[in-house]
Design a protein around this motif. Structure first.
Motif, short mmCIF file in Angstrom:
data_model
loop_
_atom_site.label_atom_id
_atom_site.label_comp_id
_atom_site.label_asym_id
_atom_site.label_seq_id
_atom_site.Cartn_x
_atom_site.Cartn_y
_atom_site.Cartn_z
N ALA A 1 0.84 -1.20 0.00
CA ALA A 1 0.00 0.00 0.00
C ALA A 1 0.87 1.24 0.00
O ALA A 1 1.91 1.29 0.65
N ALA A 2 0.42 2.24 -0.74
CA ALA A 2 1.09 3.54 -0.73
C ALA A 2 0.12 4.58 -0.20
O ALA A 2 -1.02 4.65 -0.63
N ILE A 3 0.57 5.37 0.75
CA ILE A 3 -0.27 6.44 1.28
C ILE A 3 -0.06 7.68 0.43
O ILE A 3 1.00 7.87 -0.17
N GLN A 4 -1.08 8.51 0.33
CA GLN A 4 -0.91 9.76 -0.40
C GLN A 4 0.18 10.61 0.23
O GLN A 4 0.26 10.75 1.44
N HIS A 5 1.03 11.18 -0.61
CA HIS A 5 2.10 12.03 -0.10
C HIS A 5 1.56 13.30 0.53
O HIS A 5 2.12 13.81 1.49
N ARG A 6 0.47 13.81 -0.04
CA ARG A 6 -0.09 15.07 0.47
C ARG A 6 -1.57 14.86 0.78
O ARG A 6 -2.43 15.13 -0.07
N PRO A 7 -1.88 14.35 1.98
CA PRO A 7 -3.29 14.22 2.34
C PRO A 7 -3.99 15.56 2.23
O PRO A 7 -3.41 16.61 2.55
N SER B 1 -7.37 -4.11 1.68
CA SER B 1 -8.07 -2.89 1.32
C SER B 1 -7.94 -1.92 2.50
O SER B 1 -6.90 -1.84 3.13
N SER B 2 -9.00 -1.20 2.83
CA SER B 2 -8.94 -0.21 3.90
C SER B 2 -10.35 0.21 4.29
O SER B 2 -11.27 0.20 3.46
N ILE B 3 -10.52 0.57 5.55
CA ILE B 3 -11.79 1.16 5.96
C ILE B 3 -12.10 2.40 5.13
O ILE B 3 -13.26 2.74 4.90
N GLY B 4 -11.05 3.04 4.62
CA GLY B 4 -11.22 4.23 3.80
C GLY B 4 -11.85 3.96 2.46
O GLY B 4 -12.20 4.89 1.73
N SER B 5 -12.01 2.68 2.10
CA SER B 5 -12.65 2.31 0.84
C SER B 5 -14.16 2.21 0.97
O SER B 5 -14.87 2.11 -0.03
N ARG B 6 -14.66 2.23 2.20
CA ARG B 6 -16.05 1.88 2.43
C ARG B 6 -16.93 3.09 2.77
O ARG B 6 -18.10 2.94 3.10
N ARG B 7 -16.33 4.27 2.70
CA ARG B 7 -17.08 5.48 2.99
C ARG B 7 -16.31 6.66 2.40
O ARG B 7 -15.22 6.50 1.86
N ALA B 8 -16.89 7.85 2.48
CA ALA B 8 -16.20 9.03 1.99
C ALA B 8 -14.84 9.16 2.68
O ALA B 8 -14.70 8.84 3.86
N ASN B 9 -13.86 9.64 1.92
CA ASN B 9 -12.50 9.74 2.46
C ASN B 9 -11.92 11.11 2.08
O ASN B 9 -11.04 11.21 1.22
N PRO B 10 -12.41 12.19 2.72
CA PRO B 10 -12.02 13.54 2.31
C PRO B 10 -10.53 13.82 2.43
O PRO B 10 -10.00 14.63 1.65
N GLU B 11 -9.84 13.20 3.38
CA GLU B 11 -8.41 13.50 3.56
C GLU B 11 -7.52 12.70 2.63
O GLU B 11 -6.41 13.13 2.31
N ILE C 1 0.73 5.02 9.24
CA ILE C 1 0.04 5.95 10.13
C ILE C 1 1.00 7.00 10.67
O ILE C 1 0.66 8.19 10.80
N ASP C 2 2.23 6.59 10.96
CA ASP C 2 3.24 7.56 11.41
C ASP C 2 3.47 8.64 10.36
O ASP C 2 3.59 9.83 10.69
N ALA C 3 3.50 8.22 9.08
CA ALA C 3 3.71 9.19 8.00
C ALA C 3 2.52 10.13 7.88
O ALA C 3 2.69 11.34 7.65
N TRP C 4 1.33 9.60 8.05
CA TRP C 4 0.12 10.43 7.98
C TRP C 4 0.09 11.41 9.14
O TRP C 4 -0.26 12.58 8.98
N GLU C 5 0.48 10.95 10.33
CA GLU C 5 0.53 11.83 11.49
C GLU C 5 1.53 12.97 11.28
O GLU C 5 1.27 14.12 11.65
N ALA C 6 2.66 12.64 10.65
CA ALA C 6 3.65 13.67 10.39
C ALA C 6 3.13 14.73 9.43
O ALA C 6 3.42 15.93 9.57
N ALA C 7 2.33 14.28 8.44
CA ALA C 7 1.77 15.21 7.46
C ALA C 7 0.56 15.96 8.00
O ALA C 7 0.30 17.11 7.63
#
Length: 258
Positions: free
Chosen positions: A98-104, A149-159, A201-207
């Motif tokens: 999985a790759a997280i978005q660089h800029r949430p 997958s992700s919980i973020g796939s099952r509902r709106a994911n604004p971030e 999650i650590d990367a997301w927290e940093a951003a």
């Protein structure tokens, strides 16, 4: 860290794991090996993979590593070919990269490069891997595939709109593959973790400072999952205990999606 007592859930199975160098993938590598599987681990972080292989072998398990960039379609096929070279077949696959978005951030500020990376790693890579894995499994009479997958796939994911969109698309091909390949003895399922205490999650927290507190507050059980807790669900889905389960996306989210 509390772990379960091994019961031989995956005894004599060959299992391929992507994204295996850290987080949920590394936890799965350790768990699956303890449960009796011969694991083939794939990731870009080859140093981390080599350390994990050494650890598993020292504990009496069977493990090998292959370098893999999930954005490289030819590399994915080559990694599955390597599984066949090592073991002659494939019983299970845990497609976990999985790759997280660089800029949430909001949909209208999400750049093309983020969309392209999410497509390549969180959707196309799984498609390519599943097709290669299923071809090898069919030659052995069947098998089981689990996609992360992700919980973020099952509902709106604004971030994380691009991430959520590609994970929702992954749910669709997971379900389609399950129906398509059921007659050949291949089961295909997905897991949808909620907040999990990983490097992502650590990367997301940093951003986005404060995101960890918000995630914890949204979970009825009051905490994020540990990676090994998510891996336990994947292990069950890959095992013969789940022989009648296919085409489902199982939340592993502490009740956050309830």
């Amino acid at each position: 860290m509390t772990t379960s007592t091994p019961i031989g859930l995956l005894t004599d199975k060959v299992v391929f794991i992507t994204g295996a160098s850290r987080g949920i993938g590394a936890a799965a590598a350790r768990l699956f090996a303890r449960e009796g599987a011969a694991v083939v681990l794939a990731a870009r972080g080859t140093d981390a993979l080599d350390r994990l292989v050494t650890e598993i072998r020292a504990d009496g398990g069977t493990a090998d590593a292959v370098a893999l960039d999930l954005a490289d379609r030819a590399g994915i096929r080559a990694a599955v070919d390597r599984v066949e070279q090592l073991h002659g077949g494939l019983d299970g696959a845990f497609n976990n990269g999985a790759a997280i978005q660089h800029r949430p951030g909001p949909l209208d500020t999400t750049g093309d490069e983020d969309v392209d990376e999410q497509y390549a790693v969180n959707f196309r890579a799984h498609w390519t891997a599943m097709v290669a894995e299923a071809a090898l499994m069919r030659r052995g009479g069947g098998g089981a595939i689990v996609n992360t997958s992700s919980i973020g796939s099952r509902r709106a994911n604004p971030e994380l709109p691009a991430y959520g969109a590609m994970k929702r698309a992954l749910n669709s091909i997971t379900e389609t593959a399950a129906v398509t390949w059921a007659p050949t003895g291949i089961r295909v399922n997905g897991i949808a973790p909620g907040g999990t205490a990983t490097e992502m999650i650590d990367a997301w927290e940093a951003a986005t400072p404060g995101v960890v507190d918000r995630i914890n507050a949204s979970i009825p059980l009051g905490r994020m999952a540990e990676p090994h807790e998510v891996a336990e669900v994947a292990a069950w889905l890959l095992s013969d205990r789940a022989a009648m389960v296919t085409g489902t996306i199982i939340p592993v989210d502490g009740g956050a999606g309830a």
